[in-house]
Design an enzyme around this catalytic site. Structure first.
Site, mmCIF file in Angstrom:
data_model
loop_
_atom_site.group_PDB
_atom_site.id
_atom_site.type_symbol
_atom_site.label_atom_id
_atom_site.label_comp_id
_atom_site.label_asym_id
_atom_site.label_seq_id
_atom_site.Cartn_x
_atom_site.Cartn_y
_atom_site.Cartn_z
ATOM 1 C CG HIS A 390 25.180 48.030 40.856
ATOM 2 N ND1 HIS A 390 23.952 47.433 40.763
ATOM 3 C CD2 HIS A 390 26.023 47.067 41.303
ATOM 4 C CE1 HIS A 390 24.035 46.177 41.140
ATOM 5 N NE2 HIS A 390 25.281 45.919 41.466
ATOM 6 C CG ASP A 394 19.006 45.328 40.224
ATOM 7 O OD1 ASP A 394 19.567 46.232 40.879
ATOM 8 O OD2 ASP A 394 17.787 45.070 40.305
#
Length: 419
Positions: A390, A394
């Site tokens: 992450h 995204d």
């Protein structure tokens, strides 16, 4: 005159290995270039060939020992084998006549037992690796009754599993032996087996991934009807023309390369404070081997056809089973696909393989009710799982990647027209 066999150069930056198994025992005849031992490195197993023809001499190291490049492994004796054979044979007869009752008591002694155990398991037609020995003990099988399918007829863990599955009648037989009072004494057993170097490396890298990356997994499902129909229609023609079976991985790898082109961050990696984007797709494909899961890389998969991908994967699978994958074939990779469905997995959260930033998990195909055009129908469905870092990817990009992959699999024509 004896010829020394040393640890060969194992590859760039690799200075040591672990002795996995001895393929030749003292006194065995050896041909030139015939493998005599298997070494386990961080990535693959490497077989050590004999530099000359002769007879196997003494082992300088034991199974499980760590050896450096250039260290002596064993000796090869010239001639008919009389020089090497008598030396190990002499102590055996001497011990038997002196104390006949000492033979049973010598076995429990910690030091001799550890030294003799590897050789005691090698009375099968082929040498047994630690993992195979463990499987043989677990299933209670006789190694000499198992047909090996590995290189040079060696028995693999898959051979042991298949032998256990094909003999349902063998289960009641051991049940007869616990009937005497031996059951309480031997009912609870433990065995300690040192982790192979490959397993240690896998454990270290997976833990590093959890400690370093901000991992998250997103899921989707895909209707496999179109791919199953295409495969059923063309599999015979495909195999006849290309000499390889048409599987599902060819479709998924090709669809993944298209999705990676549209969502480049999923194919990128983090180096320091920089993001490295790749204009190529080197797809790592998880393949099962007797020593554990290995991940060879399909180079420039974006330029390969489905047939080219299937040929490459088939070659990797065969050589992983034989233990002949090269270390260079395990390096690199920009994205990984792991198919847990072949083992029956319904859903999982795969762990990324650093420095890669994402891994796609495939699972078993299962008939489930779904709604299509307002009607409930049964379709062959598969869950997809994308684990990603992450810090770089995204949620929107991860979901977009999975949707693009899903669209290509549900309508394979998109793969042909690059849509």
């Amino acid at each position: 005159m004896a010829t020394e066999v040393t640890v060969p150069v194992l590859g760039e930056s690799i200075t040591e290995a672990t002795v996995g198994e001895w393929l030749k025992q003292p006194g065995d005849p050896v041909k030139a270039d015939e493998p005599i031992a298997s070494l386990e490195t961080d990535k693959v197993s490497v077989e050590v060939p004999s530099p000359v023809a002769g007879v196997m001499g003494s082992h300088a190291v034991q199974v499980g020992d760590t050896v450096q490049v250039g260290a002596m492994l064993a000796t090869i004796e010239a001639g008919g084998g009389a020089a090497a054979s008598p030396a190990p044979a002499a102590p055996a007869p001497a011990a038997a006549p002196t104390t006949p009752a000492a033979a049973p008591t010598a076995a429990p002694a910690p030091a001799p037992a550890a030294a003799l155990q590897p050789e005691a398991s090698n009375d099968s037609p082929a040498a047994l690796s630690p993992s195979v020995r463990r499987a043989v003990l677990e299933y209670g099988l006789d190694p000499s009754s198992i047909t090996g399918t590995g290189k040079d007829g060696r028995i693999t863990r898959e051979d042991v599993t298949a032998a256990a599955a094909s003999k349902p009648a063998a289960a009641p037989a051991p049940a007869a032996s616990p009937a005497p009072a031996a059951a309480p004494a031997t009912g609870r057993k433990e065995e300690r087996v040192k982790m192979t170097r490959l397993r240690q490396t896998i454990a270290k890298r997976l833990k590093e991934a959890q400690n370093t990356a901000a991992m998250l997994t997103t899921f989707n499902d895909v209707d496999m009807s179109a791919v199953i129909a295409a495969r059923a229609k063309y599999k015979d023609l495909f195999e006849k023309k290309h000499g390889v079976r048409l599987g599902f991985m060819g479709f998924f790898v090709k669809a993944a390369t298209m999705a990676l082109k549209d969502i480049p961050s999923v194919n990128a990696s983090i180096e320091g404070d920089e993001i490295v984007y790749h204009d190529y797709a080197d797809i790592s494909v998880a393949v099962s081997s007797p020593g554990g899961l290995v991940v060879p890389v399909i180079r420039d998969a974006q330029d390969l056809t489905v047939a080219g991908i299937e040929k490459t994967i088939g070659d990797f699978g065969k050589r992983a089973k034989d233990g002949t994958l090269k270390m260079d074939e395990m390096r690199g990779g920009t994205f990984t696909i792991s198919n847990g469905g072949v083992f029956g997995s319904l859903m999982s959260t795969p762990i990324i393989n650093p420095p890669q930033s994402a891994v796609l998990g495939l699972h078993r195909i299962e008939d489930r009710p779904v709604v299509v055009d307002g009607q409930v129908v049964v379709r062959p469905m598969m869950y997809l799982a994308l684990s990603y870092d992450h810090r770089l990817i995204d949620g929107r990009e991860a979901v977009t990647f999975l949707v693009a992959l899903k669209n290509a699999i549900e309508d394979p024509t998109r793969i042909l027209i690059d849509l």
